[in-house]
Every structure is written in C-alpha cells, then in structure tokens.
Design a protein around this motif. Structure first.
Motif, PDB file in Angstrom:
ATOM      1  N   SER A  99       0.824  -1.290   0.012  1.00 52.33           N
ATOM      2  CA  SER A  99       0.011   0.275   0.082  1.00 52.33           C
ATOM      3  C   SER A  99       1.026   1.271  -0.024  1.00 52.33           C
ATOM      4  O   SER A  99       0.644   2.418  -0.631  1.00 52.33           O
ATOM      5  N   GLY A 100       1.916   1.272   0.761  1.00 50.23           N
ATOM      6  CA  GLY A 100       2.744   2.508   0.884  1.00 50.23           C
ATOM      7  C   GLY A 100       3.397   2.607  -0.599  1.00 50.23           C
ATOM      8  O   GLY A 100       3.504   3.738  -0.972  1.00 50.23           O
ATOM      9  N   ARG A 101       3.937   1.577  -1.269  1.00 45.98           N
ATOM     10  CA  ARG A 101       4.550   1.783  -2.402  1.00 45.98           C
ATOM     11  C   ARG A 101       3.550   2.229  -3.679  1.00 45.98           C
ATOM     12  O   ARG A 101       3.881   3.177  -4.264  1.00 45.98           O
ATOM     13  N   ARG A 102       2.259   1.793  -3.710  1.00 45.42           N
ATOM     14  CA  ARG A 102       1.147   2.279  -4.437  1.00 45.42           C
ATOM     15  C   ARG A 102       0.961   3.746  -4.268  1.00 45.42           C
ATOM     16  O   ARG A 102       0.493   4.400  -5.025  1.00 45.42           O
ATOM     17  N   THR A 103       0.902   4.178  -2.709  1.00 45.73           N
ATOM     18  CA  THR A 103       0.649   5.302  -2.412  1.00 45.73           C
ATOM     19  C   THR A 103       1.499   6.336  -2.987  1.00 45.73           C
ATOM     20  O   THR A 103       1.447   7.596  -3.527  1.00 45.73           O
ATOM     21  N   PHE A 104       2.855   5.869  -2.892  1.00 48.60           N
ATOM     22  CA  PHE A 104       4.028   6.687  -3.320  1.00 48.60           C
ATOM     23  C   PHE A 104       3.930   6.854  -4.749  1.00 48.60           C
ATOM     24  O   PHE A 104       4.212   8.172  -5.142  1.00 48.60           O
ATOM     25  N   ILE A 105       3.815   5.815  -5.365  1.00 47.25           N
ATOM     26  CA  ILE A 105       3.673   6.017  -6.944  1.00 47.25           C
ATOM     27  C   ILE A 105       2.781   6.801  -7.316  1.00 47.25           C
ATOM     28  O   ILE A 105       2.731   7.716  -8.264  1.00 47.25           O
ATOM     29  N   THR A 106       1.616   6.489  -6.910  1.00 46.18           N
ATOM     30  CA  THR A 106       0.212   7.268  -7.387  1.00 46.18           C
ATOM     31  C   THR A 106       0.296   8.891  -7.060  1.00 46.18           C
ATOM     32  O   THR A 106       0.056   9.491  -7.757  1.00 46.18           O
ATOM     33  N   TYR A 157       0.363   0.848 -11.404  1.00 48.42           N
ATOM     34  CA  TYR A 157       0.217   0.854  -9.923  1.00 48.42           C
ATOM     35  C   TYR A 157      -0.661   2.421  -9.620  1.00 48.42           C
ATOM     36  O   TYR A 157      -1.036   2.430  -8.415  1.00 48.42           O
ATOM     37  N   ILE A 158      -0.953   3.219 -10.586  1.00 51.73           N
ATOM     38  CA  ILE A 158      -1.431   4.586 -10.129  1.00 51.73           C
ATOM     39  C   ILE A 158      -2.972   4.309 -10.096  1.00 51.73           C
ATOM     40  O   ILE A 158      -3.524   3.976 -10.964  1.00 51.73           O
ATOM     41  N   ASP A 159      -3.302   5.028  -8.963  1.00 53.49           N
ATOM     42  CA  ASP A 159      -4.782   4.787  -8.754  1.00 53.49           C
ATOM     43  C   ASP A 159      -5.628   6.004  -9.339  1.00 53.49           C
ATOM     44  O   ASP A 159      -5.023   7.155  -9.122  1.00 53.49           O
ATOM     45  N   GLY A 160      -6.689   5.902  -9.772  1.00 49.49           N
ATOM     46  CA  GLY A 160      -7.566   6.663 -10.374  1.00 49.49           C
ATOM     47  C   GLY A 160      -8.003   7.811  -9.322  1.00 49.49           C
ATOM     48  O   GLY A 160      -8.337   7.386  -8.231  1.00 49.49           O
TER      49      GLY A 160
END
Length: 191
Positions: A138-145, A176-179
């Motif tokens: 989750s942290g990695r996805r948050t960072f990338i987004t 990885y990027i959340d809309g």
C-alpha cells in the motif's frame, strides 16, 4: 487479496499511521518502515535489505538520498531515491540507536528482518488500524500514485516516476497509479 491491488492510503490514514507507529514498542523503527514504504516507495524486500551505507555519505553522515543497490532490489532494479524530509528526520533519530548488524531495519535481537517479517508487520499494523485492503504494498502504491499526480508541478514526467519506482516500463508504473473520480470530473470540466 489474490487478484486485487493493495489500497492506497489517504492523507488522513497516513497521518494516523505515522502517529500510531511512533507510539509502538519499536516506534522509531516502525515509523522508518512505514515511511520507507510511503515516502520512498520501497518494497518489503528492499526495506528488509536496506543498510546504513545505502543512506549515508562516504564520511558516515546521513545522506540526502537512498542508493538502493541492485542486490536487494527486485530484478536488479537498483536506483537513487531522494530522501523525503519526514523520512530523513526519522532515519536520523533511528540512526542514534543503530544496531550491530548495519541494517536500517532490525529485529529485536539486532539482526535484519526478513522480507516476510516486513510483510507480516504491515498486515498486522494496518489490521490494527482497521485499514481494510491495505498491505505492505500500500505504501508503494501510495508513493507511486502521489508522485504521478504531482510530477507535473516539478516539470517532470511519468518517466521520472518510473525510475523512482524501479520499473522496467511505463506500463508497469501505470498499473500502480490509482485513479481519482473527483480529479476526472474537474478535468472534464476544463476540456
């Protein structure tokens, strides 16, 4: 969570998580793990394998970046990641209690944590906070987004985000990027 992506953290969740990690038995270490994930985009194995020489200058001072070595990065995707000020501050405090192993994140016994232990820590930690769908990723996805959403402000491109993430392709980074539904509505209104 098979087949599902880890949830990204909201700003409120991140503030709560940092505060709660700081109150834990191993507060400095736990905050460092959390921020290495959210503010540097590191994977669990990279967090477990990170050593002090990767964050220090040649004269032993805390540096301004993480020099992630190929040997601990997935598929040899070593990279340079500038240290976020919040992460730098936590690392400075953690460094004062540096253990004998040379690893940034150590177990109670002073040795390095295994990647699976980092994964388990995140699962238990997010579970205690009631963050459904959150995991070590989750942290990695948050960072990338977040980086993808903000990169235009520094006149960067998605390629910069790709390099920070250590991905081999832009397509991998895009997954990885959340809309953001609110952003989509604002964007369409501008067209």
């Amino acid at each position: 969570m098979a087949g599902k992506q880890a949830k990204i953290l909201t700003s409120g969740q991140l503030r709560l998580a940092v505060a709660e990690a700081g109150r834990s038995r191993h507060g400095r270490r736990d905050q460092a793990m959390l921020l290495l994930s959210v503010k540097a985009g590191l994977r669990a194995g990279e967090i477990a394998g990170l050593t002090w020489p990767m964050v220090e200058t040649s004269d032993g001072h805390l540096g301004d970046r993480i020099e992630l070595r190929d040997g601990i990065a997935k598929m040899g995707s070593g990279r340079m990641i500038p240290l976020h000020p919040d992460l730098r501050q936590v690392l400075m405090r953690l460094r004062r209690r540096r253990g004998p192993s040379g690893y940034v994140i150590e177990s109670e016994r002073g040795g390095p944590l295994r990647a699976s232990s980092v994964v388990n820590w995140f699962k238990a930690f997010y579970g205690e906070l009631g963050f459904a769908g959150c995991s070590s990723h989750s942290g990695r996805r948050t960072f990338i987004t977040r980086a993808a959403r903000l990169v235009h402000r520094v006149r960067g491109s998605l390629r910069d985000v790709q390099q920070l993430a250590g991905h081999r392709s832009i397509e991998q980074t895009q997954r990885y990027i959340d809309g953001d539904s609110h952003a989509k509505r604002r964007l369409v209104a501008l067209v």
